[in-house]
Design a protein around this motif. Structure first.
Motif, mmCIF file in Angstrom:
data_model
loop_
_atom_site.group_PDB
_atom_site.id
_atom_site.type_symbol
_atom_site.label_atom_id
_atom_site.label_comp_id
_atom_site.label_asym_id
_atom_site.label_seq_id
_atom_site.Cartn_x
_atom_site.Cartn_y
_atom_site.Cartn_z
ATOM 1 N N PHE A 147 39.319 75.249 74.408
ATOM 2 C CA PHE A 147 37.799 75.354 74.746
ATOM 3 C C PHE A 147 37.534 73.896 74.756
ATOM 4 C CE2 PHE A 147 33.661 75.171 73.175
ATOM 5 C CZ PHE A 147 32.930 76.221 73.934
ATOM 6 N N ASP A 148 36.599 73.320 75.567
ATOM 7 C CA ASP A 148 35.960 71.942 75.653
ATOM 8 C C ASP A 148 34.794 71.938 74.838
ATOM 9 O OD1 ASP A 148 35.063 69.368 76.009
ATOM 10 O OD2 ASP A 148 35.673 69.568 78.245
ATOM 11 N N ILE A 149 34.783 71.383 73.697
ATOM 12 C CA ILE A 149 33.711 71.219 72.573
ATOM 13 C C ILE A 149 32.548 70.585 73.470
ATOM 14 C CG2 ILE A 149 34.959 71.859 70.603
ATOM 15 C CD1 ILE A 149 34.471 68.731 69.935
ATOM 16 N N THR A 150 32.921 69.666 74.405
ATOM 17 C CA THR A 150 31.634 68.904 74.873
ATOM 18 C C THR A 150 30.884 69.585 75.812
ATOM 19 O OG1 THR A 150 33.070 68.066 76.741
ATOM 20 C CG2 THR A 150 33.312 66.604 74.596
ATOM 21 N N LYS A 151 31.503 70.857 76.448
ATOM 22 C CA LYS A 151 30.792 71.741 77.233
ATOM 23 C C LYS A 151 29.727 72.450 76.528
ATOM 24 C CE LYS A 151 33.232 70.050 80.639
ATOM 25 N NZ LYS A 151 32.580 69.120 81.451
ATOM 26 N N ASP A 152 29.653 72.495 75.143
ATOM 27 C CA ASP A 152 28.574 73.236 74.591
ATOM 28 C C ASP A 152 27.638 72.363 74.000
ATOM 29 O OD1 ASP A 152 27.141 75.186 73.324
ATOM 30 O OD2 ASP A 152 28.577 75.566 71.485
ATOM 31 N N ALA A 153 26.319 72.356 74.316
ATOM 32 C CA ALA A 153 25.405 71.582 73.778
ATOM 33 C C ALA A 153 25.078 71.691 72.410
ATOM 34 C CB ALA A 153 24.199 71.477 74.648
ATOM 35 N N ASP A 154 25.198 73.012 71.784
ATOM 36 C CA ASP A 154 24.750 73.457 70.479
ATOM 37 C C ASP A 154 25.964 73.296 69.586
ATOM 38 O OD1 ASP A 154 22.157 74.027 71.303
ATOM 39 O OD2 ASP A 154 22.624 75.817 72.177
ATOM 40 N N TYR A 155 26.954 73.038 69.855
ATOM 41 C CA TYR A 155 28.265 72.856 69.099
ATOM 42 C C TYR A 155 27.785 72.273 67.832
ATOM 43 C CZ TYR A 155 33.087 73.128 67.367
ATOM 44 O OH TYR A 155 34.223 73.179 66.618
ATOM 45 N N GLY A 156 28.255 72.747 66.671
ATOM 46 C CA GLY A 156 27.697 72.190 65.427
ATOM 47 C C GLY A 156 26.761 72.729 64.707
ATOM 48 N N THR A 157 25.763 73.388 65.337
ATOM 49 C CA THR A 157 24.388 73.887 64.837
ATOM 50 C C THR A 157 24.666 74.892 63.667
ATOM 51 O OG1 THR A 157 24.339 75.610 66.493
ATOM 52 C CG2 THR A 157 23.122 73.652 67.134
ATOM 53 N N LEU A 158 25.561 75.521 63.321
ATOM 54 C CA LEU A 158 25.885 76.486 62.589
ATOM 55 C C LEU A 158 26.323 75.821 61.349
ATOM 56 C CD1 LEU A 158 25.908 79.366 61.173
ATOM 57 C CD2 LEU A 158 28.254 79.496 61.992
ATOM 58 N N SER A 159 27.223 74.881 61.300
ATOM 59 C CA SER A 159 27.508 74.360 60.078
ATOM 60 C C SER A 159 27.004 72.748 59.790
ATOM 61 C CB SER A 159 29.182 73.884 60.256
ATOM 62 O OG SER A 159 29.418 73.158 61.500
ATOM 63 N N ARG A 160 26.314 72.459 60.761
ATOM 64 C CA ARG A 160 25.378 71.245 60.804
ATOM 65 C C ARG A 160 26.295 70.051 60.228
ATOM 66 N NH1 ARG A 160 19.442 73.292 58.666
ATOM 67 N NH2 ARG A 160 19.039 74.825 60.286
ATOM 68 N N ARG A 161 27.250 69.868 61.067
ATOM 69 C CA ARG A 161 28.211 68.782 60.747
ATOM 70 C C ARG A 161 28.277 67.883 61.893
ATOM 71 N NH1 ARG A 161 33.589 70.587 57.382
ATOM 72 N NH2 ARG A 161 32.695 72.398 56.420
ATOM 73 N N GLY A 162 28.519 66.432 61.698
ATOM 74 C CA GLY A 162 28.690 65.380 62.651
ATOM 75 C C GLY A 162 29.975 65.649 63.479
ATOM 76 N N GLN A 163 30.187 65.069 64.448
ATOM 77 C CA GLN A 163 31.436 65.451 65.423
ATOM 78 C C GLN A 163 32.517 64.693 64.536
ATOM 79 O OE1 GLN A 163 33.105 66.909 68.141
ATOM 80 N NE2 GLN A 163 31.193 66.370 68.906
ATOM 81 N N ASP A 164 32.577 63.521 63.933
ATOM 82 C CA ASP A 164 33.626 62.887 63.246
ATOM 83 C C ASP A 164 34.111 63.999 61.881
ATOM 84 O OD1 ASP A 164 33.868 61.004 64.921
ATOM 85 O OD2 ASP A 164 32.924 59.566 63.534
ATOM 86 N N GLU A 165 32.798 64.486 61.287
ATOM 87 C CA GLU A 165 33.225 65.224 59.923
ATOM 88 C C GLU A 165 33.718 66.599 60.573
ATOM 89 O OE1 GLU A 165 30.609 67.279 56.504
ATOM 90 O OE2 GLU A 165 29.432 66.296 57.978
ATOM 91 N N MET A 166 33.571 67.094 61.573
ATOM 92 C CA MET A 166 34.000 68.412 62.146
ATOM 93 C C MET A 166 35.289 68.366 62.421
ATOM 94 S SD MET A 166 30.971 70.378 64.220
ATOM 95 C CE MET A 166 30.680 68.990 65.472
ATOM 96 N N ILE A 167 35.683 66.998 63.083
ATOM 97 C CA ILE A 167 37.249 66.952 63.331
ATOM 98 C C ILE A 167 37.933 66.779 62.148
ATOM 99 C CG2 ILE A 167 38.622 65.346 64.343
ATOM 100 C CD1 ILE A 167 36.664 64.652 66.745
ATOM 101 N N THR A 168 37.536 66.056 61.200
ATOM 102 C CA THR A 168 38.302 65.924 59.777
ATOM 103 C C THR A 168 38.266 67.145 59.359
ATOM 104 O OG1 THR A 168 37.417 63.637 59.632
ATOM 105 C CG2 THR A 168 38.150 64.744 57.722
ATOM 106 N N GLY A 169 36.978 68.090 59.028
ATOM 107 C CA GLY A 169 37.012 69.172 58.332
ATOM 108 C C GLY A 169 37.855 70.353 58.943
ATOM 109 N N ALA A 170 38.179 70.172 60.110
ATOM 110 C CA ALA A 170 38.984 71.122 61.012
ATOM 111 C C ALA A 170 40.415 70.967 60.985
ATOM 112 C CB ALA A 170 38.803 71.240 62.361
#
Length: 469
Positions: A147-170
């Motif tokens: 899945f290409d996360i850049t294709k979903d403009a709302d990616y991150g709205t549930l967890s409310r994390r920044g892109q860098d934080e999401m990559i680290t958290g995952a």
């Protein structure tokens, strides 16, 4: 109808719960990965959402609520366990499915409406992945589909994390075939000696996140009313579920309400196998703790708050449960038809405020022990019974009302019976004993039920049905 308000992780506030269709209320909760016994932390969401299931059925009607909780039965940990024993993965998953049902049944957890298995929905997963690739939200690379996360403009709205934080958290794998570090796997290749299915991207198996989206669509629909699970699943699992379902369905949300229960610690330490402080439900039951004591202990804190599991908590739960049960047993007042008190329903409908419910139960108990008349005692005693039924506390609901023509206790309009829920729990425990080849225990449970007028019949397909003699 009782107004239910639930804390929605998506909006970060309590929202009035309004199902899309009151005649078909839908809820999905992420279930276990079946490769070992469930620990007490795994039991918390099972118990919490069982209480919500009961509240929804009480409010909208039993047939109106459609609840699904899945079994993840294809996973690297399952494959490792099967390899270690030299058996097919089905041997591992069937064994621990039975254990899970038995352990949760002992805690008073009802079976959901649906219990889908991941391996039974691979075709639906492949179809969803194909749709995502066709829409440009996913891509194939080196036997994988991602899945290409850049294709979903709302990616991150549930967890409310920044892109860098999401990559680290995952804790994502930065593989060379990924377009972006945060892209997640929808399909991955299987080696010749690993379980796998044919797909447009080669023989392989699904990634973790896609299974829930596919099973939700198959059993509950495109957008459901409630999606639940532990706080640890909020990211990346639920965030990724949101993204892939949204993109597959033209922007339609996967769920209107997202609910997450808090973490459980062991004596103020994080539960961890490396620390040796993981305790399973089975071990607690073998130590002599009653299932409903463990259930009550899990409900003594609000579900969104952290809960520290220790002997003191179990002792408090046992003392409270014994207090309720003793008050009922000590009263000779007859049972009467009684509704759940409005204050109890209001507390439970306020985002499952179980501590407030227990406080109200203590008031009802006091009303019973200080009643000035038989009518007052009957009302309080019957209200405790009704609350126990709603909360799933079996020792407080061991009677059922019958017609006067079938009375068995002189002067009282009741018949003492083994409740359907209790029977189901015993049947599940017996199934787990049979799976573990503990034939003596399986026979003991069968004989115990027979003595209580319950006849079991084992079917050729491995299932067991029961009837009252």
């Amino acid at each position: 109808m009782t107004e239910i308000r639930l804390y929605n992780t998506l909006t970060r506030k309590k929202d009035v719960f309004t199902p899309a269709d009151p005649d078909r209320v839908t809820m999905y909760v992420c279930g276990p990965t079946v490769y070992n016994r469930a620990h007490i932390g795994n039991a918390r969401p099972a118990v919490v959402f069982d209480v919500l299931f009961r509240l929804l059925r009480h409010t909208y009607g039993e047939k109106a609520v459609h609840y699904a909780r899945n079994f993840t039965d294809i996973d690297d940990k399952i494959m490792a366990a099967a390899e270690a024993e030299g058996v097919p993965i089905e041997t591992i998953t069937k064994r621990y499915e039975d254990f899970y049902r038995a352990d949760m049944g002992a805690l008073g957890v009802q079976r959901p409406t649906y219990e889908p298995r991941a391996t039974e929905h691979v075709a639906q997963m492949i179809a969803m992945i194909e749709a995502l690739i066709e829409k440009g939200a996913a891509y194939a690379a080196e036997g994988h589909a991602l899945f290409d996360i850049t294709k979903d403009a709302d990616y991150g709205t549930l967890s409310r994390r920044g892109q860098d934080e999401m990559i680290t958290g995952a804790r994502v794998e930065v593989a060379p075939y990924k377009k972006n570090p945060g892209d997640f796997v929808l399909w991955k290749p299987s080696a010749a000696d690993q379980p796998g299915w044919d797909s447009p991207w080669g023989r392989g198996r699904p990634g973790w996140h896609i299974e829930c989206s596919a099973m939700i669509e198959a059993h509950l629909g495109t957008t459901i009313d409630i999606h639940g699970g532990g706080l640890d699943l909020q990211f990346p699992h639920h965030e990724n579920e949101c993204a892939q379902s949204r993109c597959a369905h033209g922007g339609a949300p996967l769920a209107q309400v997202w609910m997450h229960n808090g973490f459980l610690s062991m004596d103020k330490e994080k539960m961890s196998k490396s620390l040796g402080n993981v305790v399973t439900v089975g071990e607690l039951l073998e130590q002599g703790h009653k299932g409903e004591t463990l259930r009550l202990a899990l409900l003594m804190a609000h579900y969104r708050q952290p809960l520290d599991w220790n002997d003191r908590l179990i002792g408090q739960a046992k003392a409270m449960l014994d207090g309720f049960a003793n008050a009922i047993r000590s009263s000779d007042a007859p049972y009467v038809e009684a509704e759940v008190p409005a204050a109890v329903l209001a507390a439970l409908a306020d985002d499952l405020n179980t501590p407030a419910v227990l406080a109200e139960m203590q008031k009802v108990r006091k009303d019973l022990t200080t009643a000035g008349s038989e009518a007052e005692a009957s009302k309080a005693k019957s209200e405790l019974h009704a609350i126990g039924r709603l909360l799933g506390l079996s020792s407080l609901q061991t009677v059922v009302f019958v017609e006067p023509a079938t009375l068995h206790l002189p002067g009282q309009n009741i018949e003492v019976v083994v409740s359907d829920e209790r029977i189901t729990q015993h049947v599940a425990t017996r199934a787990a004993a049979k799976a573990a080849k503990n034939w003596a225990e399986a026979d003991r449970i069968r004989d115990q039920l027979k003595a209580e007028g319950i006849i079991l019949e084992d079917k050729p397909d491995g299932t067991t049905v029961w009837r009252r003699a």
